[in-house]
Design a protein around this motif. Structure first.
Motif, PDB file in Angstrom:
ATOM      1  N   VAL A 121      19.579 -61.088  96.370  1.00 33.66           N
ATOM      2  CA  VAL A 121      18.938 -60.622  95.135  1.00 33.66           C
ATOM      3  C   VAL A 121      17.549 -61.252  94.987  1.00 33.66           C
ATOM      4  N   ASP A 122      16.590 -60.416  94.668  1.00 35.97           N
ATOM      5  CA  ASP A 122      15.176 -60.730  94.473  1.00 35.97           C
ATOM      6  C   ASP A 122      14.389 -60.912  95.770  1.00 35.97           C
ATOM      7  N   ARG A 172       6.499 -52.281  98.386  1.00 38.89           N
ATOM      8  CA  ARG A 172       7.528 -53.314  98.494  1.00 38.89           C
ATOM      9  C   ARG A 172       8.823 -52.795  97.891  1.00 38.89           C
ATOM     10  N   THR A 173       9.900 -53.305  98.431  1.00 40.98           N
ATOM     11  CA  THR A 173      11.233 -52.994  97.955  1.00 40.98           C
ATOM     12  C   THR A 173      11.921 -54.299  97.634  1.00 40.98           C
ATOM     13  N   ILE A 174      12.526 -54.377  96.465  1.00 41.45           N
ATOM     14  CA  ILE A 174      13.168 -55.614  95.994  1.00 41.45           C
ATOM     15  C   ILE A 174      14.677 -55.397  95.949  1.00 41.45           C
ATOM     16  N   SER A 175      15.422 -56.350  96.461  1.00 37.68           N
ATOM     17  CA  SER A 175      16.875 -56.291  96.379  1.00 37.68           C
ATOM     18  C   SER A 175      17.287 -56.684  94.957  1.00 37.68           C
ATOM     19  N   TRP A 186       9.041 -54.767 107.155  1.00 38.71           N
ATOM     20  CA  TRP A 186       9.142 -56.182 107.496  1.00 38.71           C
ATOM     21  C   TRP A 186       9.748 -56.931 106.324  1.00 38.71           C
ATOM     22  N   GLU A 187      10.462 -57.998 106.634  1.00 37.07           N
ATOM     23  CA  GLU A 187      11.047 -58.846 105.601  1.00 37.07           C
ATOM     24  C   GLU A 187       9.958 -59.759 105.060  1.00 37.07           C
ATOM     25  N   ARG A 188       9.791 -59.765 103.749  1.00 37.57           N
ATOM     26  CA  ARG A 188       8.790 -60.628 103.117  1.00 37.57           C
ATOM     27  C   ARG A 188       9.373 -61.988 102.758  1.00 37.57           C
ATOM     28  N   ASP A 189      10.700 -62.108 102.851  1.00 40.61           N
ATOM     29  CA  ASP A 189      11.409 -63.342 102.524  1.00 40.61           C
ATOM     30  C   ASP A 189      12.383 -63.650 103.652  1.00 40.61           C
ATOM     31  N   ASP A 190      12.752 -64.904 103.772  1.00 42.04           N
ATOM     32  CA  ASP A 190      13.729 -65.309 104.783  1.00 42.04           C
ATOM     33  C   ASP A 190      15.160 -64.993 104.372  1.00 42.04           C
ATOM     34  N   LEU A 222      18.577 -51.411  95.573  1.00 43.50           N
ATOM     35  CA  LEU A 222      17.174 -51.760  95.779  1.00 43.50           C
ATOM     36  C   LEU A 222      16.298 -51.107  94.734  1.00 43.50           C
ATOM     37  N   GLU A 223      15.140 -51.727  94.508  1.00 46.91           N
ATOM     38  CA  GLU A 223      14.110 -51.133  93.661  1.00 46.91           C
ATOM     39  C   GLU A 223      12.851 -51.012  94.495  1.00 46.91           C
TER      40      GLU A 223
END
Length: 170
Positions: A45-46, A63-66, A36-40, A77-78
């Motif tokens: 990035v981030d 979690r995976t961070i762009s 699921w996307e945690r951000d809109d 990704l991280e």
């Protein structure tokens, strides 16, 4: 570093449409049960994705961070866990009427980074081979839905276990 590539029967734009939809990751990322996307603003990035891994009765949420986003061309990704993190990079290149996708992954921090070796790379290469085959299926499925005029994956991304149907790995 574990690298793998595959020529997909799709355009770079079609591939990017799937890479840039965090709700679809569970359909093609090997080992992921839900996403699921945690951000809109995924995949900027981030921005972050949440994901769930299941092994028998246990569920792990990560979690995976762009970290780098060049639309239609590159996504880095991280993937972060309490044990460390790994870098996963997707490079999307036009290849005639098709698309070459290169993926590479390596640990950045934690025990996996300290113990990384060529045997771990072999396992990652096997995973990438499966991942890219699933990515192509997801892209072709999205294309078929689009051509059929289906709404696709227009569903809310509210979090784990929300019934979004991300377990459908078509």
């Amino acid at each position: 570093m574990a690298q793998w590539n595959r020529v997909l029967e799709a355009t770079p734009e079609e591939v990017w449409a799937v890479l840039s939809d965090g709700r679809r990751y569970a359909r093609w990322v090997v080992g992921t049960h839900d996403s699921w996307e945690r951000d809109d603003h995924w995949p900027a990035v981030d921005a972050e994705l949440g994901y769930a891994l299941k092994l028998g009765p246990w569920t792990y949420h990560g979690r995976t961070i762009s970290r780098r986003c060049e639309p239609i061309r590159r996504l880095e990704l991280e993937a972060a866990t309490h044990l460390g993190s790994a870098r996963i990079s997707f490079l999307v290149e036009p290849w005639g009427s098709r698309t070459l996708v290169l993926v590479d992954e390596h640990p950045l921090r934690g025990p996996a980074a300290r113990w990384h070796n060529s045997a771990a790379d072999l396992v990652l290469r096997w995973r990438h081979r499966q991942l890219l085959a699933r990515l192509e299926k997801a892209v072709l499925s999205a294309r078929a839905r689009s051509r059929a005029g289906a709404p696709g994956d227009a569903r809310p991304s509210s979090g784990p276990g929300d019934g979004n149907g991300t377990r459908d790995r078509s």
